[in-house]
Scaffold this active site. Structure first.
Site, PDB file in Angstrom:
ATOM      1  N   SER A   1     106.930  67.925  55.039  1.00 36.22           N
ATOM      2  CA  SER A   1     106.703  67.496  53.666  1.00 36.22           C
ATOM      3  C   SER A   1     105.446  66.645  53.585  1.00 36.22           C
ATOM      4  O   SER A   1     105.158  65.857  54.484  1.00 36.22           O
ATOM      5  CB  SER A   1     107.922  66.693  53.194  1.00 36.22           C
TER       6      SER A   1
ATOM      7  N   GLY B   1     104.357  64.072  51.036  1.00 39.93           N
ATOM      8  CA  GLY B   1     104.664  63.311  49.824  1.00 39.93           C
ATOM      9  C   GLY B   1     103.478  62.458  49.423  1.00 39.93           C
ATOM     10  O   GLY B   1     102.388  62.575  49.984  1.00 39.93           O
ATOM     11  N   LYS B   2     103.714  61.620  48.469  1.00 42.19           N
ATOM     12  CA  LYS B   2     102.641  60.748  47.995  1.00 42.19           C
ATOM     13  C   LYS B   2     102.341  59.670  49.023  1.00 42.19           C
ATOM     14  O   LYS B   2     101.214  59.312  49.266  1.00 42.19           O
ATOM     15  CB  LYS B   2     103.042  60.087  46.673  1.00 42.19           C
ATOM     16  N   GLU B   3     103.417  59.147  49.601  1.00 42.30           N
ATOM     17  CA  GLU B   3     103.222  58.017  50.505  1.00 42.30           C
ATOM     18  C   GLU B   3     103.282  58.379  51.972  1.00 42.30           C
ATOM     19  O   GLU B   3     102.958  57.567  52.822  1.00 42.30           O
ATOM     20  CB  GLU B   3     104.280  56.941  50.226  1.00 42.30           C
ATOM     21  N   SER B   4     103.762  59.569  52.249  1.00 44.67           N
ATOM     22  CA  SER B   4     103.926  59.892  53.664  1.00 44.67           C
ATOM     23  C   SER B   4     103.818  61.387  53.919  1.00 44.67           C
ATOM     24  O   SER B   4     103.892  62.190  53.003  1.00 44.67           O
ATOM     25  CB  SER B   4     105.290  59.403  54.142  1.00 44.67           C
TER      26      SER B   4
ATOM     27  N   VAL C   1     105.654  64.097  56.591  1.00 53.35           N
ATOM     28  CA  VAL C   1     106.764  64.181  57.546  1.00 53.35           C
ATOM     29  C   VAL C   1     106.591  65.428  58.411  1.00 53.35           C
ATOM     30  O   VAL C   1     106.340  66.516  57.903  1.00 53.35           O
ATOM     31  CB  VAL C   1     108.124  64.210  56.803  1.00 53.35           C
TER      32      VAL C   1
ATOM     33  N   LYS D   1     107.815  60.379  60.406  1.00 52.98           N
ATOM     34  CA  LYS D   1     107.314  60.023  59.082  1.00 52.98           C
ATOM     35  C   LYS D   1     106.034  59.223  59.267  1.00 52.98           C
ATOM     36  O   LYS D   1     106.057  58.117  59.815  1.00 52.98           O
ATOM     37  CB  LYS D   1     108.363  59.233  58.307  1.00 52.98           C
TER      38      LYS D   1
ATOM     39  N   ASP E   1     115.187  53.621  45.259  1.00 55.10           N
ATOM     40  CA  ASP E   1     114.547  54.888  44.881  1.00 55.10           C
ATOM     41  C   ASP E   1     115.572  56.000  45.042  1.00 55.10           C
ATOM     42  O   ASP E   1     115.278  57.095  45.511  1.00 55.10           O
ATOM     43  CB  ASP E   1     113.321  55.153  45.748  1.00 55.10           C
TER      44      ASP E   1
HETATM   45  P1  ATP Z   1     108.201  61.750  48.531  1.00 52.59           P
HETATM   46  O1  ATP Z   1     107.031  61.043  47.944  1.00 52.59           O
HETATM   47  O2  ATP Z   1     108.142  63.243  48.441  1.00 52.59           O
HETATM   48  O3  ATP Z   1     109.529  61.170  48.102  1.00 52.59           O
HETATM   49  P2  ATP Z   1     108.267  60.163  50.797  1.00 52.59           P
HETATM   50  O4  ATP Z   1     106.931  59.765  51.223  1.00 52.59           O
HETATM   51  O5  ATP Z   1     109.037  59.226  49.961  1.00 52.59           O
HETATM   52  O6  ATP Z   1     108.130  61.516  50.087  1.00 52.59           O
HETATM   53  P3  ATP Z   1     110.627  60.895  52.283  1.00 52.59           P
HETATM   54  O7  ATP Z   1     111.303  61.004  50.968  1.00 52.59           O
HETATM   55  O8  ATP Z   1     111.199  59.957  53.272  1.00 52.59           O
HETATM   56  O9  ATP Z   1     109.088  60.550  52.104  1.00 52.59           O
HETATM   57  O10 ATP Z   1     110.549  62.306  52.951  1.00 52.59           O
HETATM   58  C1  ATP Z   1     109.968  63.391  52.277  1.00 52.59           C
HETATM   59  C2  ATP Z   1     110.667  64.682  52.671  1.00 52.59           C
HETATM   60  O11 ATP Z   1     110.581  64.877  54.068  1.00 52.59           O
HETATM   61  C3  ATP Z   1     112.130  64.682  52.353  1.00 52.59           C
HETATM   62  O12 ATP Z   1     112.374  65.165  51.066  1.00 52.59           O
HETATM   63  C4  ATP Z   1     112.695  65.612  53.401  1.00 52.59           C
HETATM   64  O13 ATP Z   1     112.580  66.940  52.992  1.00 52.59           O
HETATM   65  C5  ATP Z   1     111.785  65.392  54.572  1.00 52.59           C
HETATM   66  N1  ATP Z   1     112.365  64.422  55.503  1.00 52.59           N
HETATM   67  C6  ATP Z   1     112.202  63.089  55.534  1.00 52.59           C
HETATM   68  N2  ATP Z   1     112.890  62.523  56.540  1.00 52.59           N
HETATM   69  C7  ATP Z   1     113.533  63.536  57.156  1.00 52.59           C
HETATM   70  C8  ATP Z   1     114.419  63.615  58.276  1.00 52.59           C
HETATM   71  N3  ATP Z   1     114.779  62.527  58.951  1.00 52.59           N
HETATM   72  N4  ATP Z   1     114.870  64.815  58.634  1.00 52.59           N
HETATM   73  C9  ATP Z   1     114.510  65.926  57.959  1.00 52.59           C
HETATM   74  N5  ATP Z   1     113.681  65.923  56.914  1.00 52.59           N
HETATM   75  C10 ATP Z   1     113.188  64.748  56.503  1.00 52.59           C
HETATM   76 MN    MN Z   2     111.190  60.522  49.009  1.00 48.42          MN
END
Ligand code: ATP
Ligand code: MN
Length: 508
Positions: A252, A254-257, A259, A279, A395
């Site tokens: 994934s 995301g905005k902040e990370s 994965v 992450k 969140d």
């Molecule tokens: P977003 O901005 O999309 O919410 P985020 O930066 O907040 O991303 P997370 O929500 O922690 O990060 O993780 C994003 C995605 O990565 C999750 O929706 C999931 O699909 C995947 N992910 C995160 N942690 C795990 C994990 N431990 N095992 C499997 N998938 C994970």
């Molecule tokens: Mn998230």
């Protein structure tokens, strides 16, 4: 100096003596070849600094045996002498300035640095050197004092110590990019001069640029494409240390990370899950700017926050996620298990199977019965989170809950705060609103509205029957909490309701 030079039109006299031979460009293969290494070593030995100018108090240039034909050595000698005189003058100024005052101002920052120190002052590059599996660890000086003394005036090691400098340079080669083959010399007691080290460093940079250009042309693994070189190095080191077997694709962005999926390796004192999630918190602060409030007012991180630079703040997010996950883990909440935290990279167990992450509640197509089960699980988790972990997710929504093995898993807790955070109850209310809306839409008849859910989770008894008043009461409680902090200089332990009165704050 060599006085016997015959002057011709071609060979002009140089005030520095003979002109040094130009450095011949060579390829990396040549640089790393054994013959060249030997040659360099020999050259090194013949160019060794006279002992006198390497010690701080020694006389400057006394021996007749010093070869003055090299411009380079001469220049270095002069520079060393200049630096020494400069530092001595600085010490005198410092003494004069401070006099007998108990509070003194140090002029240390103005001292001339030896090139060896100068070549690398970035704390990052030597920040993490995982030597747990390093068979040479015992021989390798990993804790070289930056400068100054070891022991009581005996065994003085100065920063000018050639051997120490050389070893440091060798150790630093470890921080070159993963693609840069430095051979296994790192483990040996190899002493690289500044000159050789800098040449290698330059070469490493140009190799990096060259390989970046090459990589543009062909498809490279996703892991390499989405992270910056420093992060890549961090991931590489984890693989190198055996903690991870391989780093696979990106799960994934995301905005902040970002994965990633990774295959777990092994650690001495800990079991590494077969499938891991990495992450990587983004090191560009932009996205995090609007999330400052989650961490700035968290008393656990408050003192540190103001003093940190953006990079460190990002690390703090990762650290916060780790602490929160651990709390949840020990309370038995289904969530990823923390394996390791290195800077802004958090390694945890992977929720999913065969590199495919479990669906989030948003994505999972749950039947009504499953949705109902999910609801009760979420309710229970929210209560445990609040009561036992003393946390509010902050969140919580169908995007941060995964459906795996017939149960709900909570993820993404870097922003989670304690309920007594100045906005903790507001965050909890928002969580409740998301959860309530989601399960109501999913047709789970038992789902209470946000206000009811809030009271159930927090154990508070806020009675307003409309959202505006309800929010006002929440804010009043938070204000009361803040006033309490102002008055007593410490935070309240928790919120609690009176049986027959308005909610109040409770101090242990
Ligand atoms: P977003 O901005 O999309 O919410 P985020 O930066 O907040 O991303 P997370 O929500 O922690 O990060 O993780 C994003 C995605 O990565 C999750 O929706 C999931 O699909 C995947 N992910 C995160 N942690 C795990 C994990 N431990 N095992 C499997 N998938 C994970
Ligand atoms: Mn998230």
């Amino acid at each position: 100096m060599d006085q016997g030079v015959i002057l011709t039109a071609e060979s002009r006299p140089s005030p520095w003596g003979n002109v040094a031979k130009p450095i011949i460009q060579c390829s990396l293969a040549e640089v790393m070849s054994e013959e060249l290494a030997k040659e360099l070593q020999l050259e090194e030995e013949s160019h060794t600094f006279p002992k006198e100018i390497l010690t701080d108090d020694g006389p400057f240039l006394t021996g007749d045996n010093i070869d003055t034909s090299s411009d380079e050595i001469l220049a270095q000698m002069l520079q060393t002498q200049f630096d020494k005189e400069f530092d001595a003058q600085l010490s005198r100024e410092e003494k004069k300035f401070n006099g007998d005052s108990k509070v003194s101002i140090s002029f240390d920052n103005y001292r001339k640095l030896h090139p060896c120190e100068e070549s690398d002052s970035s704390e990052d590059e030597v920040d993490w050197q995982d030597t747990r599996h390093d068979p040479y660890k015992a021989d390798k000086p990993t804790t070289t004092p930056k400068k100054g003394f070891i022991g009581k005036g005996k065994d003085i090691t100065t920063k000018h110590d050639e051997v120490v400098c050389g070893r440091k340079n060798t150790a630093r080669m470890e921080n070159f990019t993963p693609e840069f083959q430095v051979g296994d010399g790192i483990g040996m007691d190899l002493k690289l001069s500044n000159q050789v080290f800098n040449a290698l460093k330059q070469h490493s940079f140009s190799e990096q640029r060259r390989s970046a250009r090459l990589h543009d042309k062909k498809e490279v693994s996703t892991a390499e494409k989405v992270v910056d070189p420093k992060t890549r190095l961090l991931l590489y080191k984890m693989v190198n240390a055996g903690v991870l077997e391989t780093v696979n694709g990106c799960v994934s962005t995301g905005k902040e990370s970002v994965v990633f999926h990774a295959n777990g390796g092994r650690m001495e004192d800990q079991i590494v899950p077969a499938e891991c999630a990495l992450k990587v918190f983004k090191t560009t602060l932009n996205e995090f700017k609007n999330r400052d409030k989650y961490i700035k007012d968290d008393y656990r991180f408050k003192d540190r926050f103001s003093k940190l630079n953006p990079r460190k703040i990002i690390r703090m997010w990762a650290e916060k996620e780790m602490h929160n996950l651990k709390r949840m883990q020990s309370a038995g909440i289904a969530c990823p298990e923390v394996v390791l935290l290195k800077k802004h990279v958090l390694v945890m167990s992977f929720i999913g199977k065969d590199q495919i992450p479990a669906p989030t509640l948003k994505e999972a197509k749950l039947g009504l019965e499953e949705s109902k089960q999910a609801y009760y699980q979420v309710l229970s988790m929210m209560k445990i989170l609040y009561e036992q972990c003393n946390l509010v997710h902050a969140d919580l929504s169908e995007y941060n809950m995964m459906w795996h093995d017939g149960k709900v898993w909570l993820i993404d807790v870097s922003q989670s705060v304690e309920p007594t955070h100045p906005h903790g109850l507001e965050f909890l209310f928002r969580d409740c609103r998301n959860v309530s809306q989601f399960f109501q839409k999913a047709g789970v008849a038992e789902t209470p509205n946000a206000r009811e859910l809030f009271n159930v989770v927090s154990g508070l008894n806020i009675t307003s029957d409309n959202q505006v008043d309800f929010m006002a009461e929440i804010e009043a409680l938070e204000k009361m909490n803040e006033d309490h902090v102002q008055m007593h200089g410490k935070k309240v332990s928790m919120y609690q309701k009176d049986d027959d009165g308005p909610p109040r704050i409770y101090d242990e």
